[in-house]
Design a protein around this motif. Structure first.
Motif, PDB file in Angstrom:
ATOM      1  N   ASP A  41      16.007  91.221  -3.472  1.00  0.00           N
ATOM      2  CA  ASP A  41      16.624  91.483  -4.779  1.00  0.00           C
ATOM      3  C   ASP A  41      17.461  92.745  -4.733  1.00  0.00           C
ATOM      4  OD1 ASP A  41      16.553  90.596  -7.764  1.00  0.00           O
ATOM      5  OD2 ASP A  41      16.315  92.776  -7.788  1.00  0.00           O
ATOM      6  N   ASN A  42      18.727  92.619  -5.132  1.00  0.00           N
ATOM      7  CA  ASN A  42      19.680  93.734  -5.119  1.00  0.00           C
ATOM      8  C   ASN A  42      19.667  94.476  -6.454  1.00  0.00           C
ATOM      9  OD1 ASN A  42      20.969  94.407  -2.740  1.00  0.00           O
ATOM     10  ND2 ASN A  42      22.624  92.929  -2.960  1.00  0.00           N
ATOM     11  N   ALA A  43      18.492  94.953  -6.850  1.00  0.00           N
ATOM     12  CA  ALA A  43      18.340  95.741  -8.082  1.00  0.00           C
ATOM     13  C   ALA A  43      18.805  94.985  -9.316  1.00  0.00           C
ATOM     14  CB  ALA A  43      19.076  97.078  -7.960  1.00  0.00           C
ATOM     15  N   SER A  44      18.301  93.765  -9.470  1.00  0.00           N
ATOM     16  CA  SER A  44      18.640  92.967 -10.648  1.00  0.00           C
ATOM     17  C   SER A  44      18.093  93.620 -11.912  1.00  0.00           C
ATOM     18  CB  SER A  44      18.050  91.559 -10.519  1.00  0.00           C
ATOM     19  OG  SER A  44      18.630  90.860  -9.444  1.00  0.00           O
ATOM     20  N   ASN A  45      18.798  93.393 -13.018  1.00  0.00           N
ATOM     21  CA  ASN A  45      18.298  93.888 -14.300  1.00  0.00           C
ATOM     22  C   ASN A  45      17.963  92.741 -15.252  1.00  0.00           C
ATOM     23  OD1 ASN A  45      20.865  93.084 -15.168  1.00  0.00           O
ATOM     24  ND2 ASN A  45      21.677  95.174 -15.055  1.00  0.00           N
ATOM     25  N   ASP A  46      17.874  91.520 -14.700  1.00  0.00           N
ATOM     26  CA  ASP A  46      17.349  90.419 -15.502  1.00  0.00           C
ATOM     27  C   ASP A  46      15.857  90.269 -15.166  1.00  0.00           C
ATOM     28  OD1 ASP A  46      17.342  89.275 -12.996  1.00  0.00           O
ATOM     29  OD2 ASP A  46      18.684  87.612 -13.487  1.00  0.00           O
ATOM     30  N   ASP A  47      15.271  89.127 -15.426  1.00  0.00           N
ATOM     31  CA  ASP A  47      13.835  88.951 -15.196  1.00  0.00           C
ATOM     32  C   ASP A  47      13.539  88.233 -13.882  1.00  0.00           C
ATOM     33  OD1 ASP A  47      13.105  90.186 -17.606  1.00  0.00           O
ATOM     34  OD2 ASP A  47      13.452  88.326 -18.724  1.00  0.00           O
ATOM     35  N   SER A  48      14.460  88.335 -12.913  1.00  0.00           N
ATOM     36  CA  SER A  48      14.296  87.614 -11.649  1.00  0.00           C
ATOM     37  C   SER A  48      12.985  87.947 -10.954  1.00  0.00           C
ATOM     38  CB  SER A  48      15.465  87.937 -10.706  1.00  0.00           C
ATOM     39  OG  SER A  48      16.692  87.529 -11.221  1.00  0.00           O
ATOM     40  N   VAL A  49      12.699  89.223 -10.793  1.00  0.00           N
ATOM     41  CA  VAL A  49      11.528  89.642 -10.020  1.00  0.00           C
ATOM     42  C   VAL A  49      10.240  89.224 -10.712  1.00  0.00           C
ATOM     43  CG1 VAL A  49      10.268  91.628  -9.114  1.00  0.00           C
ATOM     44  CG2 VAL A  49      12.760  91.530  -8.894  1.00  0.00           C
ATOM     45  N   SER A  50      10.142  89.443 -12.020  1.00  0.00           N
ATOM     46  CA  SER A  50       8.928  89.041 -12.747  1.00  0.00           C
ATOM     47  C   SER A  50       8.748  87.529 -12.707  1.00  0.00           C
ATOM     48  CB  SER A  50       8.986  89.532 -14.195  1.00  0.00           C
ATOM     49  OG  SER A  50      10.120  89.012 -14.867  1.00  0.00           O
ATOM     50  N   PHE A  51       9.847  86.775 -12.768  1.00  0.00           N
ATOM     51  CA  PHE A  51       9.783  85.313 -12.664  1.00  0.00           C
ATOM     52  C   PHE A  51       9.201  84.889 -11.318  1.00  0.00           C
ATOM     53  CE2 PHE A  51      11.945  81.569 -10.873  1.00  0.00           C
ATOM     54  CZ  PHE A  51      11.463  80.575 -11.715  1.00  0.00           C
ATOM     55  N   LEU A  52       9.660  85.526 -10.244  1.00  0.00           N
ATOM     56  CA  LEU A  52       9.172  85.192  -8.907  1.00  0.00           C
ATOM     57  C   LEU A  52       7.696  85.526  -8.769  1.00  0.00           C
ATOM     58  CD1 LEU A  52      12.194  86.507  -6.805  1.00  0.00           C
ATOM     59  CD2 LEU A  52      11.517  84.114  -7.058  1.00  0.00           C
ATOM     60  N   ARG A  53       7.304  86.678  -9.258  1.00  0.00           N
ATOM     61  CA  ARG A  53       5.908  87.102  -9.136  1.00  0.00           C
ATOM     62  C   ARG A  53       4.971  86.184  -9.899  1.00  0.00           C
ATOM     63  NH1 ARG A  53       7.237  93.581  -9.707  1.00  0.00           N
ATOM     64  NH2 ARG A  53       7.522  93.982  -7.456  1.00  0.00           N
ATOM     65  N   GLU A  54       5.435  85.693 -11.025  1.00  0.00           N
ATOM     66  CA  GLU A  54       4.590  84.838 -11.863  1.00  0.00           C
ATOM     67  C   GLU A  54       4.525  83.401 -11.349  1.00  0.00           C
ATOM     68  OE1 GLU A  54       6.082  85.106 -15.820  1.00  0.00           O
ATOM     69  OE2 GLU A  54       5.729  87.284 -15.966  1.00  0.00           O
ATOM     70  N   ASN A  55       5.632  82.914 -10.764  1.00  0.00           N
ATOM     71  CA  ASN A  55       5.724  81.494 -10.438  1.00  0.00           C
ATOM     72  C   ASN A  55       5.709  81.172  -8.949  1.00  0.00           C
ATOM     73  OD1 ASN A  55       6.402  80.100 -13.209  1.00  0.00           O
ATOM     74  ND2 ASN A  55       7.663  81.961 -13.128  1.00  0.00           N
TER      75      ASN A  55
END
Length: 342
Positions: A41-55
């Motif tokens: 992840d290139n320092a996204s400011n959307d919910d990409s990282v939380s989405f990945l961690r949850e799913n």
């Protein structure tokens, strides 16, 4: 039983939550058994990282502290991995379950094969080749990139005309396979490119070191394309014109580079005037800025690129004619209509 090479499919993400939702399930359905999937992840400011961690708890996440672009982002993520093969996969690519196996089999057959790409079709119309890569990339005499299946804005229907695996000049960064040993030998991607044509530069450096770049017709993926920067975005125009000049300076023998770049400045000037006539002054200004950047950084690019002796200048995959002339003047819109002078 021979152990399969260890493969890392690495998706570089920047605010691509929608693409991750749509296409990550296809990647996770890949049938290659010795596989890890990593999202950088290139320092996204959307919910990409939380989405990945949850799913997707099975997917490793590598987070960069800022947006380093395509080149810098991948360099940092891949520096943490020790797999036999890296697959640089765009987040907007739909894959089929058995898409990895044919490419790895092809590359394992020949130690001189360093990188490869599958057939790349359009995700929105799966009968058409996709702009970014199609059936493998080539360069013309002036350094303009084009593909089998796509020349400028003319995209061909896939009617099995390119269903034979073969050597190409460059492989698309949308689905880019490379052996780790070759990645390390070349020190990865040139981060000064930021984005656009960095994979062509890497392929050219590999070819000048006597490695092959291949197109694998037995594997197919489907690419949305233009997911980060749209075609008419002035920043994309700037990157394409700037990086194309740097590409030529770095990889051509010095005398040939001087001659070709001189001619390219004049051809770029024609493109600048065309943008002005089309009512796109920001794109015209982007070309001007690209030229200024290139001139200011000639010494920098000379220092980081080694002089290439004539005998190591690999012409396999370079088109000896002008793709601009053939397309716009001679009306040759398909790869098969070009003279076989590669």
């Amino acid at each position: 039983m021979t152990k399969l090479p260890k493969v890392a499919v690495v998706i570089l993400n920047w605010n691509g939550l929608d693409f991750l939702r749509r296409f990550l399930p296809y990647v996770c359905a890949s049938t290659y058994s010795n596989l890890d999937i990593i999202v950088g992840d290139n320092a996204s400011n959307d919910d990409s990282v939380s989405f990945l961690r949850e799913n997707y708890p099975q997917i490793k996440i590598s987070i960069n502290d800022q947006n380093y672009g395509f080149a810098g982002g991948y360099n940092r993520v891949l520096s943490e991995l020790d797999h036999d093969y890296y697959v640089l996969l765009n987040s907007d690519v739909e894959v089929e379950p058995g898409w990895i196996e044919p490419v790895i089999q092809l590359m394992e057959k020949d130690i001189s094969i360093a990188a490869a790409q599958p057939k790349i079709l359009s995700q929105s119309n799966k009968k058409l080749f996709e702009y970014a890569g199609a059936a493998g990339g080539f360069l013309d005499i002036f350094g303009y990139p084009f593909c089998r299946g796509r020349i400028f804005d003319s995209v061909e229907v896939d009617s099995s005309q390119y269903d034979k695996s073969s050597e190409i000049f460059w492989a698309s960064g949308a689905a880019f396979f490379i052996k780790r040993s070759n990645w390390l030998e070349m020190n990865g991607l040139d981060e000064d490119f930021f984005a656009h044509m960095e994979e062509i530069d890497l392929c050219w450096r590999l070819k000048n070191n006597n490695y092959k770049i291949m197109y694998c017709a037995e594997s197919t993926v489907f690419h949305v394309g233009g997911g980060t920067l749209k075609a008419e975005n002035p920043f994309k125009t700037y990157l394409n014109f700037r990086n194309n000049l740097v590409l030529l300076q770095k990889n051509l023998p010095i005398a040939r580079a001087i001659a070709i770049i001189f001619l390219r400045f004049w051809l770029d000037l024609l493109s600048l005037f065309k943008y002005l006539l089309d009512g796109k002054p920001k794109n015209a200004w982007a070309i001007s800025k690209a030229h200024v950047f290139f001139i200011r950084n000639i010494a920098r690019n000379s220092a980081k690129s080694r002089l290439i002796p004539k005998h190591t200048f690999n012409k396999n995959g370079l088109y000896s004619g002008s793709i601009v002339w053939n397309y716009f003047v001679s009306n040759k819109k398909t790869f098969t209509s070009l003279k076989k002078t590669f």
